[in-house]
Design a protein around this motif. Structure first.
Motif, PDB file in Angstrom:
ATOM      1  N   LYS A 173       0.831  -1.206   0.000  1.00  0.00           N
ATOM      2  CA  LYS A 173       0.000   0.000   0.000  1.00  0.00           C
ATOM      3  C   LYS A 173       0.872   1.266   0.000  1.00  0.00           C
ATOM      4  O   LYS A 173       0.632   2.204  -0.761  1.00  0.00           O
ATOM      5  N   LEU A 174       1.886   1.269   0.886  1.00  0.00           N
ATOM      6  CA  LEU A 174       2.758   2.448   0.960  1.00  0.00           C
ATOM      7  C   LEU A 174       3.506   2.635  -0.357  1.00  0.00           C
ATOM      8  O   LEU A 174       3.638   3.760  -0.846  1.00  0.00           O
ATOM      9  N   LYS A 175       3.993   1.528  -0.935  1.00  0.00           N
ATOM     10  CA  LYS A 175       4.730   1.655  -2.202  1.00  0.00           C
ATOM     11  C   LYS A 175       3.815   2.264  -3.273  1.00  0.00           C
ATOM     12  O   LYS A 175       4.245   3.117  -4.053  1.00  0.00           O
ATOM     13  N   ASP A 176       2.551   1.833  -3.278  1.00  0.00           N
ATOM     14  CA  ASP A 176       1.615   2.326  -4.293  1.00  0.00           C
ATOM     15  C   ASP A 176       1.369   3.836  -4.120  1.00  0.00           C
ATOM     16  O   ASP A 176       1.368   4.589  -5.100  1.00  0.00           O
ATOM     17  N   VAL A 177       1.178   4.266  -2.879  1.00  0.00           N
ATOM     18  CA  VAL A 177       0.978   5.701  -2.609  1.00  0.00           C
ATOM     19  C   VAL A 177       2.220   6.492  -3.035  1.00  0.00           C
ATOM     20  O   VAL A 177       2.114   7.521  -3.722  1.00  0.00           O
ATOM     21  N   VAL A 178       3.380   5.987  -2.654  1.00  0.00           N
ATOM     22  CA  VAL A 178       4.630   6.698  -2.906  1.00  0.00           C
ATOM     23  C   VAL A 178       4.946   6.728  -4.411  1.00  0.00           C
ATOM     24  O   VAL A 178       5.416   7.742  -4.943  1.00  0.00           O
ATOM     25  N   ASP A 179       4.649   5.623  -5.117  1.00  0.00           N
ATOM     26  CA  ASP A 179       4.827   5.603  -6.578  1.00  0.00           C
ATOM     27  C   ASP A 179       3.946   6.654  -7.253  1.00  0.00           C
ATOM     28  O   ASP A 179       4.353   7.288  -8.231  1.00  0.00           O
ATOM     29  N   THR A 180       2.729   6.816  -6.720  1.00  0.00           N
ATOM     30  CA  THR A 180       1.797   7.786  -7.319  1.00  0.00           C
ATOM     31  C   THR A 180       2.295   9.218  -7.078  1.00  0.00           C
ATOM     32  O   THR A 180       2.191  10.077  -7.964  1.00  0.00           O
TER      33      THR A 180
ATOM     34  N   SER C 163       8.575 -16.823  -7.380  1.00  0.00           N
ATOM     35  CA  SER C 163       8.418 -18.290  -7.308  1.00  0.00           C
ATOM     36  C   SER C 163       8.412 -18.824  -5.881  1.00  0.00           C
ATOM     37  O   SER C 163       8.116 -19.990  -5.660  1.00  0.00           O
ATOM     38  N   GLY C 164       8.780 -17.993  -4.914  1.00  0.00           N
ATOM     39  CA  GLY C 164       8.833 -18.465  -3.545  1.00  0.00           C
ATOM     40  C   GLY C 164      10.257 -18.653  -3.053  1.00  0.00           C
ATOM     41  O   GLY C 164      10.498 -18.978  -1.890  1.00  0.00           O
ATOM     42  N   GLU C 165      11.210 -18.423  -3.941  1.00  0.00           N
ATOM     43  CA  GLU C 165      12.628 -18.597  -3.606  1.00  0.00           C
ATOM     44  C   GLU C 165      13.141 -17.484  -2.684  1.00  0.00           C
ATOM     45  O   GLU C 165      14.101 -17.686  -1.941  1.00  0.00           O
ATOM     46  N   TYR C 166      12.493 -16.307  -2.777  1.00  0.00           N
ATOM     47  CA  TYR C 166      12.992 -15.137  -2.034  1.00  0.00           C
ATOM     48  C   TYR C 166      12.009 -14.715  -0.942  1.00  0.00           C
ATOM     49  O   TYR C 166      10.799 -14.902  -1.081  1.00  0.00           O
ATOM     50  N   ASP C 167      12.523 -14.114   0.124  1.00  0.00           N
ATOM     51  CA  ASP C 167      11.620 -13.605   1.174  1.00  0.00           C
ATOM     52  C   ASP C 167      10.891 -12.366   0.661  1.00  0.00           C
ATOM     53  O   ASP C 167      11.292 -11.750  -0.341  1.00  0.00           O
ATOM     54  N   ALA C 168       9.813 -12.006   1.374  1.00  0.00           N
ATOM     55  CA  ALA C 168       8.871 -10.981   0.885  1.00  0.00           C
ATOM     56  C   ALA C 168       9.555  -9.644   0.570  1.00  0.00           C
ATOM     57  O   ALA C 168       9.263  -9.033  -0.467  1.00  0.00           O
ATOM     58  N   LEU C 169      10.459  -9.184   1.422  1.00  0.00           N
ATOM     59  CA  LEU C 169      11.081  -7.882   1.181  1.00  0.00           C
ATOM     60  C   LEU C 169      12.080  -7.951   0.031  1.00  0.00           C
ATOM     61  O   LEU C 169      12.191  -7.010  -0.767  1.00  0.00           O
ATOM     62  N   THR C 170      12.790  -9.081  -0.072  1.00  0.00           N
ATOM     63  CA  THR C 170      13.716  -9.249  -1.202  1.00  0.00           C
ATOM     64  C   THR C 170      12.950  -9.245  -2.522  1.00  0.00           C
ATOM     65  O   THR C 170      13.429  -8.707  -3.527  1.00  0.00           O
ATOM     66  N   VAL C 171      11.750  -9.843  -2.531  1.00  0.00           N
ATOM     67  CA  VAL C 171      10.914  -9.821  -3.728  1.00  0.00           C
ATOM     68  C   VAL C 171      10.667  -8.377  -4.173  1.00  0.00           C
ATOM     69  O   VAL C 171      10.850  -8.024  -5.341  1.00  0.00           O
ATOM     70  N   HIS C 172      10.289  -7.521  -3.211  1.00  0.00           N
ATOM     71  CA  HIS C 172      10.045  -6.108  -3.539  1.00  0.00           C
ATOM     72  C   HIS C 172      11.297  -5.443  -4.098  1.00  0.00           C
ATOM     73  O   HIS C 172      11.243  -4.706  -5.085  1.00  0.00           O
ATOM     74  N   LYS C 173      12.430  -5.689  -3.435  1.00  0.00           N
ATOM     75  CA  LYS C 173      13.671  -5.020  -3.836  1.00  0.00           C
ATOM     76  C   LYS C 173      14.108  -5.468  -5.229  1.00  0.00           C
ATOM     77  O   LYS C 173      14.468  -4.647  -6.078  1.00  0.00           O
TER      78      LYS C 173
END
Lengths: 203, 203, 203
Positions: A173-180, C163-173
């Motif tokens: 949610k925060l990423k979406d707000v900040v991207d906008t 695919s599930g290989e990475y943790d949630a924050l790494t996915v974002h990064k």
């Protein structure tokens, strides 16, 4: 003085449109206060956005019905669209804050909205100077500088959002707000670039 | 009638190109049915997309070899590119659905694809009217209205995707599919805006 | 030979600008090595990016002070901006890698950077040919082909990241880094498209 009196309507419309965008940004800015009534501000901002649509249509109608325009029809069209896009993003950002119930926002969000506020002020001040197509360089340079500054804030803000401080859905949610917000900042740069191109042609 | 008979080839090419985009959107639309063979539809859509590339190249080759064009070379180029971009996004959306094995999609996705379907139909109907550069205002207004409507659907869809109903990776996959659909809707608005600008110049 | 000797400055500036973009991409490419000092390379890339800003300003200043330009003022402006945008994205990608401390990257990232490397090389080689507005078709086709190829790599890379290989924050990064690389690839296509449009007008 390059333009004839009959062109004044276009310049007046752009000046009014840019002041309207500035009003929209001010509402977004107020929405960051911890005691703000975001839902009410979002309704007010939606009203400002409809007002902006009216300005855009007025400008396009006038382009269609005017034989000689003060600068290229295409540039009039692009400038009106670009101002419209900025206000859409500003409106979307507040809409998302309300929809996602994001609560308190990380400090960097305030920094990005401050950049928007400054860019909106500069844009509203610059529009009347379109008439003489002069003294626009400082405006253009400053908006580009602000956009670079916002880029730095944006990246550091993302690093914080991805730091593990927030739960998985809040991160989205925060990423979406900040991207906008970032889109809105880019939008002000687009407006400034179109203004610069108009000034280049007129010079 | 503004344009000479020899210009017909350009209008025919744009009409065929827009019908091809509409065919692509129809395949995407079929892919939403719960018993759809998405992989097979994706192959068929890839074929439509290659067909679109052929149309784009035909248009550009013709621009290069024609002395007088019915409207600005640049606008011909931009319109062909914009139609190409829409089809790329439509193709990408289905490709991602297959690649991510997303299964059933939230209801709002169907609403966004319905908007694409309607925008594709309007665009295919509008292209032949480019010839007279008239009766295009309704098309342009309607596509802009559809885009605003899709924006609302899109934001509410994101709020649902971020509601906690889906696991973390599904959230990423759905957001990516939905963002690509949103890009396609924006692409139809870009097409409509270019058509409007051409009509403004010709008026 | 279409252009007069006095136009040489523009072509020289664009050639230098494109070589500078290529230097930036090379630094990004070096940053993928497992023993790379990414922070040091990011500092060097920031320097290249400032150099790019100088080139952009030189080009715009020259447009403003020159009575006859070798091609449309607007196209000169758009081409300079597009090259600037690519370098911004290349710089942003490395900045994010450092900021997010992403460590080793999935193999597809190397494939995307290889595409950037090839596109940067082709662009740097093509710029001097702007002078004759000829032999640019192969460059344009090849960059468009590379962009299509990068699209495929990009989507498969996202499927792996999700695919599930990475943790949630790494996915974002990782997604953020990869999206920025994709923007850079798109930016090279935008540059190629502007070059093609200039060539079409001159033909």
């Amino acid at each position: 003085m390059r333009f004839s009196p009959r062109d004044n309507a276009f310049f007046d419309l752009f000046a009014a449109d840019a002041r309207n965008v500035r009003d929209g940004v001010r509402l977004l800015s107020q929405a960051l206060a911890s005691d703000a009534d975001r839902a009410a501000l979002a309704v007010a901002l939606k009203e400002v956005e409809h007002q902006g649509d009216e300005h855009t249509h007025d400008i396009i109608r006038r382009v269609n019905s005017t034989f000689v325009t003060p600068f290229d029809r295409e540039d009039i069209y692009r400038l009106a669209s670009a101002l419209d896009d900025v206000l859409d993003d500003v409106d979307a950002a507040l809409d998302l804050m309300v929809l996602y119930r994001v609560g308190d926002l990380p400090a960097g969000v305030g920094d990005m909205v401050d950049v928007l506020d400054r860019a909106a002020e500069l844009t509203a001040e610059a529009m009347p100077r379109l008439r003489t197509a002069s003294e626009l360089t400082d405006y253009w340079i400053e908006v580009n500088r602000l956009e670079n500054q916002a880029d730095q804030v944006y990246r550091r803000l993302l690093a914080r959002i991805f730091s593990g401080e927030y739960d998985a859905l809040t991160v989205h949610k925060l990423k979406d707000v900040v991207d906008t917000l970032e889109d809105a900042v880019d939008g002000f740069e687009t407006v400034a670039n179109i203004v610069e191109q108009i000034a280049i042609k007129e010079s």
